[in-house]
Write an enzyme that holds these catalytic residues in place. Structure first.
Site, short mmCIF file in Angstrom:
data_model
loop_
_atom_site.label_atom_id
_atom_site.label_comp_id
_atom_site.label_asym_id
_atom_site.label_seq_id
_atom_site.Cartn_x
_atom_site.Cartn_y
_atom_site.Cartn_z
N LEU A 135 0.88 -1.16 0.00
CA LEU A 135 0.00 0.00 0.00
C LEU A 135 0.92 1.21 0.00
O LEU A 135 1.88 1.28 0.77
CB LEU A 135 -0.90 0.01 1.24
CG LEU A 135 -1.92 1.15 1.36
CD1 LEU A 135 -2.91 1.12 0.21
CD2 LEU A 135 -2.66 1.07 2.70
N ASP A 136 0.64 2.17 -0.87
CA ASP A 136 1.50 3.34 -1.00
C ASP A 136 1.74 4.01 0.35
O ASP A 136 0.85 4.08 1.19
CB ASP A 136 0.88 4.37 -1.94
CG ASP A 136 0.68 3.83 -3.35
OD1 ASP A 136 1.30 2.80 -3.68
OD2 ASP A 136 -0.10 4.44 -4.10
N ARG A 137 2.96 4.52 0.53
CA ARG A 137 3.30 5.19 1.79
C ARG A 137 2.34 6.33 2.08
O ARG A 137 1.95 6.56 3.24
CB ARG A 137 4.74 5.72 1.72
CG ARG A 137 5.18 6.45 3.00
CD ARG A 137 6.63 6.89 2.91
NE ARG A 137 6.81 7.91 1.89
CZ ARG A 137 6.59 9.22 2.09
NH1 ARG A 137 6.16 9.65 3.27
NH2 ARG A 137 6.79 10.08 1.12
#
Length: 282
Positions: A135-137
Site C-alpha cells: 500500500l503506498d506510503r
C-alpha cells in the site's frame, strides 16, 4: 542532512564489536551508530555468499571476513513513525490499520517507519512478520501481514489469484457523468482494470468521492488511472499537477474480503470499524 552508504569488510585490525567498528569507519558517534542499528539501517553478512540480515544489536561480536553495511539517512532516522492499530489477530496472520506516512515495507536505509517493524514491536513475544501485499506510503488503510512462511505463501496465492477483494475509497477532482464506470487502461504494458461508483459529489469544491475496486494490482494503479481520465486523486504528490492539499493523499484502503486459507471461513474487514474506535472488524 547526511546520507551515505558504507560497506566494511572486517579485518583483524578492526574493533571486534559492531558499533565500535562502524563508528571508527564512518566517523559517526557511537550514539548515532546505535540509533541507526536499532532502526534497521545496518546489515551483516557472516560469510562470503551468505545471506545479509539486519543487525540491531550494538554489541554483536565480529570476526575477520564479516561484512557490515551501513545505509545512513539522517532525515529518515529522525522521523517518528505514526501509530498503527491491530484490527484483528488470527495467530498465523493479522490485519492492521496503516496510517498515511508509514511504509508498507522498510528499505536498506531503515525500517522503523514501516508497518512490518511496527508489528514486530507490537507483539510480545515477538513474531516473524512477512508482508504479503503493498500500500503506498502516502495512503492509509487496511493491510494483511503473515506470521510464518506457509501463511505468507497461502495469502500471497490468494492475492495473485484475485481471491482477495480490496475496496478503496478515494476523493478526486471533478464531476462524473455516470454513477458507475470501468477504467480499462494498460499500465507499464500490462492489463489494468479499475471499477468505480460515485458515492458523493461536493459541488462547492468540485470533488467526487468514489468507491473503487481493482481487478489488477499495478503500481499506483488507482492514482494513475484517475489521473489518466482527467480526475486526479486529491492530494496526490506525484500524479496530477497542482493537486496537493493540506490533508494529504485522499486514497484509503477501506475494505478487505477473503476466505481464510486455513479455516475456510469468510473474513471481511471494513475501515469504519477502525475509525470509530471499536476495533471490531465488520
Amino acid at each position: 542532512m547526511q546520507k551515505f552508504h558504507r560497506k566494511i569488510t572486517v579485518t583483524a585490525a578492526d574493533a571486534p564489536v559492531a558499533s565500535d567498528c562502524l563508528s571508527v569507519h564512518t566517523g559517526l558517534s557511537k550514539g548515532r551508530v546505535k540509533d541507526a542499528m536499532a532502526k534497521g539501517a545496518v546489515t551483516l553478512r557472516k560469510k562470503v555468499g551468505g545471506a545479509r540480515r539486519r543487525l540491531r544489536r550494538a554489541t554483536a561480536a565480529l570476526v575477520p571476513g564479516d561484512v557490515l553495511e551501513l545505509y545512513y539517512d539522517e532525515e529518515l532516522l529522525k522521523r517518528e513513525p505514526p501509530a498503527v492499530r491491530c484490527v484483528d489477530d488470527q495467530g498465523r496472520y493479522s490485519v492492521w490499520y496503516k496510517p498515511a506516512g508509514l511504509m508498507a515495507q522498510g528499505t536498506e536505509y531503515g525500517d522503523h517507519c514501516s508497518l512490518p517493524r511496527q508489528v514486530e514491536i507490537y507483539f510480545r513475544p515477538e513474531r516473524a512478520v512477512f508482508p504479503v501485499h503493498r500500500l503506498d506510503r502516502e495512503a492509509a488503510g487496511l493491510m494483511l501481514v503473515a506470521h510464518d512462511k506457509q501463511a505468507a505463501a497461502r495469502l500471497s496465492e490468494l492475492f495473485s489469484g484475485n481471491q482477495i477483494s480490496k475496496h478503496y475509497r478515494v476523493r478526486v477532482r471533478g464531476e462524473f457523468a455516470g454513477k458507475t464506470g470501468r477504467i480499462d487502461l494498460p499500465l507499464d504494458g500490462k492489463p489494468a482494470v479499475s471499477f468505480y461508483s460515485v458515492s458523493d459529489y461536493d459541488v462547492a469544491a468540485a470533488v467526487t468521492t468514489l468507491e473503487v475496486n481493482i481487478e489488477t494490482g499495478r503500481l499506483h494503479q488507482i492514482r494513475r488511472h484517475f489521473e489518466l481520465i482527467g480526475h486526479p486523486v486529491l492530494g496526490d504528490p506525484h500524479y496530477g499537477a497542482g493537486n496537493k492539499n493540506t490533508e494529504g493523499l485522499q486514497l484509503v484502503a477501506a475494505g478487505l474480503r477473503f476466505r481464510c486459507p486455513f479455516t475456510g471461513q469468510a473474513r471481511a474487514y471494513a475501515l469504519d470499524a477502525v475509525e470509530d474506535g471499536s476495533g471490531v472488524p465488520k
